[in-house]
Design an enzyme around this catalytic site. Structure first.
Site, PDB file in Angstrom:
ATOM      1  N   CYS A  79      12.456   9.586 125.439  1.00  0.00           N
ATOM      2  CA  CYS A  79      12.985  11.009 125.455  1.00  0.00           C
ATOM      3  C   CYS A  79      12.210  11.803 124.450  1.00  0.00           C
ATOM      4  O   CYS A  79      12.092  11.401 123.159  1.00  0.00           O
ATOM      5  CB  CYS A  79      14.398  10.907 124.953  1.00  0.00           C
ATOM      6  N   CYS A  82      14.306  13.876 121.892  1.00  0.00           N
ATOM      7  CA  CYS A  82      14.567  13.057 121.058  1.00  0.00           C
ATOM      8  C   CYS A  82      13.845  12.877 119.596  1.00  0.00           C
ATOM      9  O   CYS A  82      14.132  12.803 118.627  1.00  0.00           O
ATOM     10  CB  CYS A  82      15.228  11.807 121.451  1.00  0.00           C
TER      11      CYS A  82
END
Length: 325
Positions: A79, A82
């Site tokens: 991700c 993230c």
């Protein structure tokens, strides 16, 4: 109508109340002093960011959230947002200096937790306070927005749950976090505290409540006044109550939150601490919305009466976390 100085003999020992206040105040001040001197009460900044999996979720998040707010960062290695958000949260966890703990959960390795929180996309950030999960935001939010959200979380945790965070010592070795030592009173309040105890001795519970509030209005962190206020308010609530009527109403209406709250007050005043806690935790499981919140808040008040160092309070906090989550 019962006289104002109704006898509480056999119910609550006011001399013991005073002794408990003094002992708890001294103990809390000693812990605060130890922490200031770099003693064993402090945690390392490294303890403020932890990795959590499904096996450790109850102890690392649920149980810990009864002592300090836990912010959860749901992330994954693949991700990209993230990778932008996580370093910001980690830096803020250290910057906020123990006001919250950051728990990082890899969703790929902990699919069950992802499902339990109902997460549709990552990054997703939640908080758990006193066992209650609160969604904060989703996506790589701007740092200003994150700070604002964290400020609100810290304020709610302190005002509604009494969670003031952890004491952080940069020189402390990394280890299990412990509860922050409360602040030492900042002013000479002996005369006001003595007046409150005299009011308790005389059965003037309203006067005692006001005296303790006078101290807390100037020194919100005064431990002795917090404990005394919780006890005085409890005695004031049960004054004039008919125990038979209260217990009958609770027995006949197990889903009535106010009936159970009133009965729990009597349980505690009568020395039946575990019965009082168990009654309210069971009621939390049966109720929802405002009723549930009222029961939870009363339970937190009763924790204050008994004292956070009591093992029965620690056990009840864990049970409450499980009931709420």
């Amino acid at each position: 109508m019962q006289p104002r100085n109704m006898s509480m003999s056999g119910v609550v020992d006011l001399a013991a109340v005073k002794a408990a206040q003094e002992a708890k105040s001294k103990a809390e001040q000693a812990r605060a002093e130890t922490a200031r001197q770099g003693g064993g009460g402090a945690v390392s900044p490294a303890d403020l960011v932890i990795d959590v999996d499904e096996a450790g979720f109850e102890s690392e998040v649920l149980q810990r959230s009864t002592e300090v707010p836990v912010v959860i960062d749901f992330w994954a290695e693949w991700c990209q947002p993230c990778k932008q958000l996580s370093p910001v949260l980690e830096r803020l966890a250290v910057e906020y200096n123990g006001k919250f703990v950051l728990a990082k959960i890899d969703v790929d390795a902990n699919q069950m937790l992802m499902q339990q929180f109902g997460i549709q996309g990552i990054p997703a950030v939640f908080a758990v306070v006193a066992g209650q999960a609160l969604p904060l935001f989703q996506g790589a939010a701007p740092e200003q927005q994150i700070r604002s959200t964290l400020d609100q979380l810290v304020q709610v945790a302190e005002e509604r749950f009494g969670l003031t965070g952890l004491v952080v010592d940069p020189d402390a070795e990394s280890g299990a976090p412990v509860e922050a030592a409360p602040q030492i009173p900042v002013g000479p309040y002996d005369h006001l505290l003595e007046a409150a105890v005299h009011a308790l001795d005389a059965g003037d519970f309203g006067g005692a409540v006001q005296a303790y509030k006078n101290v807390l209005s100037d020194d919100p962190g005064n431990i002795e006044a917090k404990l005394g206020l919780a006890q005085a308010e409890l005695l004031q609530r049960v004054q004039g109550a008919d125990p038979q009527d209260v217990r009958k109403a609770a027995a006949e209406n197990p889903g009535d939150s106010q009936a159970q709250i009133a009965a729990a007050d009597l349980d505690l005043v009568g020395g039946h601490v575990e019965d009082a806690f168990g009654r309210l935790i069971d009621t939390v499981r049966r109720t929802a919305g405002d009723d549930r919140d009222a029961v939870r808040l009363r339970l937190l008040e009763l924790f204050e009466v008994v004292g956070g160092d009591d093992p029965r309070v620690a056990a009840a906090r864990r049970a409450l976390a499980r009931a709420l989550f």
